[in-house]
Motif scaffolding. Sequence first.
Motif, PDB file in Angstrom:
ATOM      1  N   GLY A  58      24.641  -7.223  -6.145  1.00 39.26           N
ATOM      2  CA  GLY A  58      24.567  -6.258  -7.242  1.00 39.26           C
ATOM      3  C   GLY A  58      23.384  -6.515  -8.155  1.00 39.26           C
ATOM      4  N   GLY A  59      23.140  -7.772  -8.467  1.00 37.70           N
ATOM      5  CA  GLY A  59      21.995  -8.113  -9.312  1.00 37.70           C
ATOM      6  C   GLY A  59      20.666  -7.982  -8.582  1.00 37.70           C
ATOM      7  N   TRP A  60      20.660  -8.343  -7.313  1.00 36.23           N
ATOM      8  CA  TRP A  60      19.432  -8.313  -6.524  1.00 36.23           C
ATOM      9  C   TRP A  60      18.946  -6.885  -6.290  1.00 36.23           C
ATOM     10  CZ3 TRP A  60      16.018 -11.875  -5.355  1.00 36.23           C
ATOM     11  CH2 TRP A  60      15.119 -11.669  -4.327  1.00 36.23           C
ATOM     12  N   ASN A  61      19.887  -5.961  -6.121  1.00 38.82           N
ATOM     13  CA  ASN A  61      19.517  -4.585  -5.797  1.00 38.82           C
ATOM     14  C   ASN A  61      19.414  -3.673  -7.006  1.00 38.82           C
ATOM     15  OD1 ASN A  61      19.350  -5.054  -3.038  1.00 38.82           O
ATOM     16  ND2 ASN A  61      21.526  -4.705  -2.756  1.00 38.82           N
ATOM     17  N   GLN A  62      19.553  -4.200  -8.210  1.00 40.50           N
ATOM     18  CA  GLN A  62      19.457  -3.339  -9.390  1.00 40.50           C
ATOM     19  C   GLN A  62      18.063  -2.743  -9.497  1.00 40.50           C
ATOM     20  OE1 GLN A  62      20.536  -5.277 -12.981  1.00 40.50           O
ATOM     21  NE2 GLN A  62      22.711  -4.952 -12.662  1.00 40.50           N
ATOM     22  N   VAL A  64      17.535   0.482 -11.863  1.00 39.64           N
ATOM     23  CA  VAL A  64      17.357   1.215 -13.117  1.00 39.64           C
ATOM     24  C   VAL A  64      17.235   0.265 -14.311  1.00 39.64           C
ATOM     25  CG1 VAL A  64      18.378   2.922 -14.666  1.00 39.64           C
ATOM     26  CG2 VAL A  64      18.507   3.250 -12.211  1.00 39.64           C
ATOM     27  N   TRP A  65      18.142  -0.732 -14.408  1.00 42.47           N
ATOM     28  CA  TRP A  65      18.096  -1.648 -15.551  1.00 42.47           C
ATOM     29  C   TRP A  65      16.772  -2.409 -15.624  1.00 42.47           C
ATOM     30  CZ3 TRP A  65      19.204  -2.768 -20.173  1.00 42.47           C
ATOM     31  CH2 TRP A  65      19.112  -4.059 -20.666  1.00 42.47           C
ATOM     32  N   PRO A  66      16.256  -3.023 -14.556  1.00 41.51           N
ATOM     33  CA  PRO A  66      14.946  -3.679 -14.669  1.00 41.51           C
ATOM     34  C   PRO A  66      13.811  -2.691 -14.954  1.00 41.51           C
ATOM     35  CG  PRO A  66      16.111  -4.531 -12.778  1.00 41.51           C
ATOM     36  CD  PRO A  66      16.896  -3.370 -13.291  1.00 41.51           C
ATOM     37  N   LEU A  67      13.916  -1.487 -14.425  1.00 36.64           N
ATOM     38  CA  LEU A  67      12.875  -0.489 -14.678  1.00 36.64           C
ATOM     39  C   LEU A  67      12.822  -0.120 -16.151  1.00 36.64           C
ATOM     40  CD1 LEU A  67      10.755   1.351 -13.329  1.00 36.64           C
ATOM     41  CD2 LEU A  67      12.544   3.068 -13.126  1.00 36.64           C
ATOM     42  N   ILE A  68      13.984  -0.052 -16.809  1.00 34.66           N
ATOM     43  CA  ILE A  68      14.033   0.287 -18.228  1.00 34.66           C
ATOM     44  C   ILE A  68      13.659  -0.910 -19.097  1.00 34.66           C
ATOM     45  CG2 ILE A  68      15.598   0.932 -20.108  1.00 34.66           C
ATOM     46  CD1 ILE A  68      17.121   2.600 -18.031  1.00 34.66           C
ATOM     47  N   ALA A  69      14.179  -2.095 -18.761  1.00 37.43           N
ATOM     48  CA  ALA A  69      14.065  -3.257 -19.643  1.00 37.43           C
ATOM     49  C   ALA A  69      12.714  -3.971 -19.538  1.00 37.43           C
ATOM     50  CB  ALA A  69      15.186  -4.250 -19.346  1.00 37.43           C
ATOM     51  N   LEU A  70      12.117  -3.985 -18.365  1.00 35.11           N
ATOM     52  CA  LEU A  70      10.863  -4.723 -18.185  1.00 35.11           C
ATOM     53  C   LEU A  70       9.672  -3.823 -18.458  1.00 35.11           C
ATOM     54  CD1 LEU A  70      11.786  -6.658 -14.941  1.00 35.11           C
ATOM     55  CD2 LEU A  70      11.856  -7.480 -17.287  1.00 35.11           C
ATOM     56  N   ARG A  71       8.737  -4.358 -19.189  1.00 29.94           N
ATOM     57  CA  ARG A  71       7.580  -3.547 -19.583  1.00 29.94           C
ATOM     58  C   ARG A  71       6.320  -3.874 -18.772  1.00 29.94           C
ATOM     59  NH1 ARG A  71       9.430  -0.266 -23.246  1.00 29.94           N
ATOM     60  NH2 ARG A  71      10.796  -1.046 -24.858  1.00 29.94           N
ATOM     61  N   PRO A  73       4.231  -5.085 -15.339  1.00 32.58           N
ATOM     62  CA  PRO A  73       4.385  -5.116 -13.883  1.00 32.58           C
ATOM     63  C   PRO A  73       4.524  -6.537 -13.318  1.00 32.58           C
ATOM     64  CG  PRO A  73       2.623  -3.626 -14.496  1.00 32.58           C
ATOM     65  CD  PRO A  73       3.035  -4.343 -15.741  1.00 32.58           C
ATOM     66  N   GLU A  74       4.057  -7.545 -14.033  1.00 34.98           N
ATOM     67  CA  GLU A  74       4.176  -8.922 -13.548  1.00 34.98           C
ATOM     68  C   GLU A  74       5.630  -9.392 -13.534  1.00 34.98           C
ATOM     69  OE1 GLU A  74       2.057  -8.295 -16.271  1.00 34.98           O
ATOM     70  OE2 GLU A  74       0.322  -8.005 -14.963  1.00 34.98           O
ATOM     71  N   MET A  75       6.478  -8.775 -14.340  1.00 35.60           N
ATOM     72  CA  MET A  75       7.876  -9.193 -14.434  1.00 35.60           C
ATOM     73  C   MET A  75       8.817  -8.307 -13.623  1.00 35.60           C
ATOM     74  SD  MET A  75       8.153 -10.271 -18.415  1.00 35.60           S
ATOM     75  CE  MET A  75       9.781 -10.928 -18.176  1.00 35.60           C
ATOM     76  N   TYR A  76       8.306  -7.308 -12.926  1.00 32.28           N
ATOM     77  CA  TYR A  76       9.156  -6.403 -12.150  1.00 32.28           C
ATOM     78  C   TYR A  76       9.945  -7.168 -11.094  1.00 32.28           C
ATOM     79  CZ  TYR A  76       7.049  -2.092 -13.915  1.00 32.28           C
ATOM     80  OH  TYR A  76       6.643  -1.046 -14.708  1.00 32.28           O
ATOM     81  N   THR A  77      11.166  -6.706 -10.867  1.00 29.97           N
ATOM     82  CA  THR A  77      11.961  -7.258  -9.782  1.00 29.97           C
ATOM     83  C   THR A  77      11.473  -6.665  -8.462  1.00 29.97           C
ATOM     84  OG1 THR A  77      13.616  -5.535 -10.022  1.00 29.97           O
ATOM     85  CG2 THR A  77      13.977  -7.574 -11.264  1.00 29.97           C
ATOM     86  N   LEU A  78      11.963  -7.212  -7.360  1.00 29.28           N
ATOM     87  CA  LEU A  78      11.472  -6.771  -6.053  1.00 29.28           C
ATOM     88  C   LEU A  78      11.760  -5.297  -5.752  1.00 29.28           C
ATOM     89  CD1 LEU A  78       9.774  -8.195  -4.050  1.00 29.28           C
ATOM     90  CD2 LEU A  78      11.806  -8.925  -2.853  1.00 29.28           C
ATOM     91  N   PRO A  79      12.942  -4.755  -6.064  1.00 29.24           N
ATOM     92  CA  PRO A  79      13.133  -3.316  -5.821  1.00 29.24           C
ATOM     93  C   PRO A  79      12.202  -2.422  -6.647  1.00 29.24           C
ATOM     94  CG  PRO A  79      15.255  -4.382  -6.051  1.00 29.24           C
ATOM     95  CD  PRO A  79      14.220  -5.399  -6.406  1.00 29.24           C
TER      96      PRO A  79
END
Length: 129
Positions: A58-62, A64-71, A73-79
Amino acid sequence: MILPGLVTPFGIFLMRRALRSMPDELLDAAGELRVLWRIVIPVNRPVIAALALFVFLGGWNQFVWPLIALRSPEMYTLPVATATLQGLSTTDYGQVLLAGAIAAVPVMALFLLLQRQFISGLLAGATKE
């Protein structure tokens, strides 16, 4: 990013259901902490392994939340980073497929680590008494 997804309603329901199925006689056999470490956790290992895999997935595949919270591109999650590889007019499918393969490696590694608990949990309900 990780803490909001650690406790889920499904996890609470799953663990409550597993712990309620344990007989009271088994829990009354020892002291408080001793019961937890010697009886409750070993008996519920398959449930804990399944919950760990569900929470990790669930955390690995998130997305929307990382897209909203992270500003940045260096901190983006893999999805999120994989989604940025797709362009409007052209897409390098080699990069997208490589990112998908890299994203699958930790999930497969976690399953390989927990597969013994899954198999023992499946076999526990398959025996006749």
